[in-house]
Design a protein around this motif. Structure first.
Motif: not given
Length: 305
Positions: A108-119, A179-192
């Motif tokens: 989740a962290i590997i997906i969400a943080i770069p995606m959120g920042i890039f978005s 399990l990590g997909t849903g967590v990554a999705a929520e974290m991505t939106r929050l990081v953005r």
């Protein structure tokens, strides 16, 4: 800080008492466990003798305080399904649950943080729209459906990963992605959203006006200050991963705490249910306490006195 820690640790005691009471009441109201412990053709005399031996004929408050007394000795009773003490049975499942939770959170962290920042950097662009849409889709997909689809595609059709079980790193991939997909999705939106808020601050514009590169502005000045809400959602998701991975562990036959708890509830193995809920409650409380301490490290302005 010491006073805050002592205060929080003291607050754990009444919380645990409330949790034990609620769990005991629910188990008490769930029905007669003797019906599942004896064969269907057992006589009423045998049932009554077992109820007496287990103390189930005693008044409710007597049973509860007897349960509390045993709890102080670390005795949650014996599982009639596994014929073992309940607490060691629960504790031996924890490493599998932690392993799955850590792997899921890493994904989740590997997906969400770069995606959120890039978005956030590409706000209102096609890339932003694609990432935002993907995060909504990831959050909307039920984990059991995603797990079954992954099994059908990658385990049954292409036979890249094993269908279920635990043993090698290959067994870990599919349940961790599920399990990590849903967590990554929520974290991505929050990081953005957190990054967008920080990037509009005056000190960010000042840094840019001084000629500081975008990369340095984002990763040195903006990202750290956007971490507090991210830490909040991460801690909430960690508790979810530890305590709520019931369906994923069941779908993949992952021998963790969630699978044990589901089997115990279905079989009315109340000693295991009580021990599992108590252990999960302690884990959630400790994770929340650690989260509060991380807040202080990230933002020294936070005062707990």
């Amino acid at each position: 800080m010491k006073k805050y820690l002592v205060k929080r640790l003291l607050q754990i005691i009444p919380v645990l008492f409330i949790i034990t009471f609620v769990v005991f009441v629910l188990v008490y109201l769930a029905g007669d466990p003797v019906a599942l412990m004896l064969p269907e053709d057992a006589s009423e005399a045998d049932r009554e003798a077992l109820r007496t031996a287990l103390g189930l004929n005693e008044p409710f408050l007597y049973q509860y305080f007897h349960f509390i007394g045993d709890l102080f000795r670390g005795n949650f009773g014996t599982s009639f399904r596994y014929h073992q003490e309940a607490l060691p049975l629960v504790l031996e499942r924890l490493p599998a649950t932690f392993e799955l939770a850590v792997a899921s959170m890493l994904i989740a962290i590997i997906i969400a943080i770069p995606m959120g920042i890039f978005s956030a950097k590409k706000r209102n662009s096609f890339v932003d729209l694609f990432i935002t849409g993907g995060s909504v889709l990831g959050k909307a997909m039920p984990s059991f459906w995603l797990g079954i689809m992954l099994i059908l595609m990658l385990a049954v059709n292409y036979q890249i990963f094993p269908v279920s079980g635990r043993g090698t790193w290959a067994h870990l991939i599919l349940p961790a992605i599920t399990l990590g997909t849903g967590v990554a999705a929520e974290m991505t939106r929050l990081v953005r959203s957190s990054m967008l808020d920080i990037l509009n601050q005056d000190y960010i514009r000042t840094a840019k006006s001084k000629g500081v590169s975008d990369t340095l502005v984002v990763y040195k000045h903006a990202f750290r200050n956007s971490l507090i809400p991210v830490v909040t959602i991460t801690s909430l998701q960690v508790t979810h991963l530890v305590s709520g991975a019931l369906i994923t562990e069941t779908v993949f036959s992952w021998p963790g705490l969630g699978q044990l708890l589901v089997q115990a509830v279905n079989g009315r193995d109340m000693a295991v249910v009580q021990a599992a809920v108590f252990v999960i409650a302690i884990l959630v409380i400790l994770i929340n306490l650690i989260t509060d301490l991380i807040y202080r490290l990230l933002d020294p302005r936070i005062n707990y006195s």
